[in-house]
Design a protein around this motif. Structure first.
Motif, short mmCIF file in Angstrom:
data_model
loop_
_atom_site.label_atom_id
_atom_site.label_comp_id
_atom_site.label_asym_id
_atom_site.label_seq_id
_atom_site.Cartn_x
_atom_site.Cartn_y
_atom_site.Cartn_z
N GLU A 45 1.59 -15.33 -3.59
CA GLU A 45 2.17 -15.75 -2.30
C GLU A 45 1.47 -15.12 -1.10
O GLU A 45 1.62 -15.60 0.02
N ASN A 46 0.72 -14.03 -1.36
CA ASN A 46 0.03 -13.31 -0.29
C ASN A 46 -1.41 -13.02 -0.71
O ASN A 46 -1.85 -11.87 -0.71
N ALA A 47 -2.13 -14.07 -1.06
CA ALA A 47 -3.51 -13.91 -1.55
C ALA A 47 -4.33 -13.10 -0.54
O ALA A 47 -4.28 -13.35 0.66
N GLY A 48 -5.03 -12.10 -1.06
CA GLY A 48 -5.84 -11.23 -0.22
C GLY A 48 -5.13 -9.97 0.23
O GLY A 48 -5.72 -9.14 0.92
N ILE A 49 -3.89 -9.79 -0.18
CA ILE A 49 -3.14 -8.58 0.17
C ILE A 49 -3.82 -7.37 -0.46
O ILE A 49 -4.44 -7.47 -1.51
N ASN A 50 -3.73 -6.23 0.20
CA ASN A 50 -4.29 -5.01 -0.41
C ASN A 50 -3.18 -4.26 -1.14
O ASN A 50 -2.00 -4.57 -0.98
N GLN A 51 -3.57 -3.28 -1.96
CA GLN A 51 -2.59 -2.58 -2.79
C GLN A 51 -1.55 -1.84 -1.97
O GLN A 51 -0.38 -1.82 -2.34
N ASN A 52 -1.96 -1.25 -0.86
CA ASN A 52 -1.01 -0.51 -0.04
C ASN A 52 0.06 -1.44 0.52
O ASN A 52 1.26 -1.14 0.44
N SER A 63 1.30 4.47 -7.10
CA SER A 63 0.83 4.61 -8.48
C SER A 63 1.37 3.48 -9.36
O SER A 63 0.67 2.98 -10.25
N THR A 64 2.59 3.05 -9.11
CA THR A 64 3.16 1.92 -9.85
C THR A 64 2.36 0.65 -9.57
O THR A 64 2.03 -0.11 -10.49
N THR A 65 2.02 0.44 -8.30
CA THR A 65 1.23 -0.72 -7.93
C THR A 65 -0.15 -0.66 -8.56
O THR A 65 -0.65 -1.65 -9.09
N ALA A 66 -0.77 0.52 -8.54
CA ALA A 66 -2.12 0.68 -9.11
C ALA A 66 -2.12 0.33 -10.60
O ALA A 66 -3.02 -0.37 -11.08
N LYS A 67 -1.12 0.78 -11.33
CA LYS A 67 -1.03 0.48 -12.77
C LYS A 67 -0.84 -1.02 -13.00
O LYS A 67 -1.48 -1.60 -13.88
N ALA A 68 0.04 -1.64 -12.22
CA ALA A 68 0.28 -3.07 -12.38
C ALA A 68 -0.98 -3.87 -12.05
O ALA A 68 -1.33 -4.81 -12.78
N VAL A 69 -1.66 -3.51 -10.98
CA VAL A 69 -2.89 -4.21 -10.59
C VAL A 69 -3.95 -4.07 -11.67
O VAL A 69 -4.63 -5.04 -12.02
N GLN A 81 -11.40 -8.08 -4.64
CA GLN A 81 -12.58 -8.39 -3.84
C GLN A 81 -12.60 -7.47 -2.63
O GLN A 81 -11.55 -7.18 -2.04
N ARG A 82 -13.80 -7.02 -2.27
CA ARG A 82 -13.93 -6.18 -1.07
C ARG A 82 -13.48 -6.96 0.16
O ARG A 82 -13.77 -8.15 0.31
N SER A 83 -12.78 -6.28 1.03
CA SER A 83 -12.36 -6.89 2.28
C SER A 83 -13.58 -7.14 3.16
O SER A 83 -14.48 -6.30 3.26
N SER A 84 -13.61 -8.29 3.79
CA SER A 84 -14.73 -8.61 4.68
C SER A 84 -14.65 -7.84 5.99
O SER A 84 -15.64 -7.65 6.68
N THR A 85 -13.45 -7.37 6.33
CA THR A 85 -13.26 -6.64 7.59
C THR A 85 -13.30 -5.13 7.42
O THR A 85 -13.58 -4.40 8.36
N ASP A 86 -13.00 -4.63 6.21
CA ASP A 86 -13.00 -3.19 5.94
C ASP A 86 -13.50 -2.97 4.52
O ASP A 86 -12.77 -3.17 3.56
N GLN A 87 -14.75 -2.55 4.40
CA GLN A 87 -15.38 -2.40 3.09
C GLN A 87 -14.72 -1.34 2.21
O GLN A 87 -14.97 -1.27 1.02
N ARG A 88 -13.84 -0.52 2.77
CA ARG A 88 -13.12 0.49 1.99
C ARG A 88 -11.93 -0.10 1.24
O ARG A 88 -11.43 0.49 0.31
N GLN A 89 -11.50 -1.27 1.69
CA GLN A 89 -10.30 -1.87 1.09
C GLN A 89 -10.66 -2.99 0.12
O GLN A 89 -11.67 -3.67 0.28
N TRP A 90 -9.79 -3.13 -0.86
CA TRP A 90 -9.90 -4.21 -1.83
C TRP A 90 -8.78 -5.21 -1.58
O TRP A 90 -7.64 -4.82 -1.36
#
Length: 148
Positions: A45-52, A63-69, A81-90
């Motif tokens: 429902e939120n394609a491209g959302i980051n883990q945070n 940590s729960t999100t990291a395990k699920a991902v 996929q690397r964010s096109s606006t912030d290369q530090r984020q996935w």
């Protein structure tokens, strides 16, 4: 001894645990482990959302999100996929496999909702939805403060 004022939260907890248990049984055939369907639906429902942001959306710790991902990625349901606006984020992106099972998950959630609301009038259904949303808004501030 202090007495509980109302069993409402216990009842809501019982309802949530029961529905999650039934969903986990149903989604086992999709190779989704306990509670992963919640993460999968929000990523679809939120394609491209980051883990945070996913953690904040679901009100779970990072940590729960990291395990699920990690598990959803390994199962081929999502890609990172690397964010096109912030290369530090996935960014988390659903795969075709995820979009296919998303329809099944939503159908199951709708069936569960119909069971929960059977014998409710349309007005009662609207009232329940409004009141639960109001409860969520009330605890949102406290939850946010606890994470800061």
């Amino acid at each position: 001894m202090t007495k509980l004022h109302n069993e409402l939260l216990r009842d809501i907890g019982t309802l949530a645990r029961t529905i999650h248990y039934l969903h986990d049984l149903h989604f086992k055939e999709l190779a989704l482990q306990r509670g992963q369907f919640i993460f999968l639906t929000r990523i679809c429902e939120n394609a491209g959302i980051n883990q945070n942001d996913l953690s904040l959306l679901l009100k779970v710790d990072k940590s729960t999100t990291a395990k699920a991902v990690q598990k959803l990625t390994a199962a081929g349901y999502i890609s990172r996929q690397r964010s096109s606006t912030d290369q530090r984020q996935w960014q988390l992106v659903p795969t075709a496999k995820a979009r296919k099972v998303y329809e099944q998950i939503i159908a199951e959630e709708n069936a569960s909702l119909a069971i929960c609301l059977q014998n409710f009038t349309p007005a009662e259904q609207k009232t329940v939805a409004r009141l639960v949303q109001k409860m969520c808004a009330n605890v949102q501030t406290h939850w946010r403060e606890s994470k800061m």
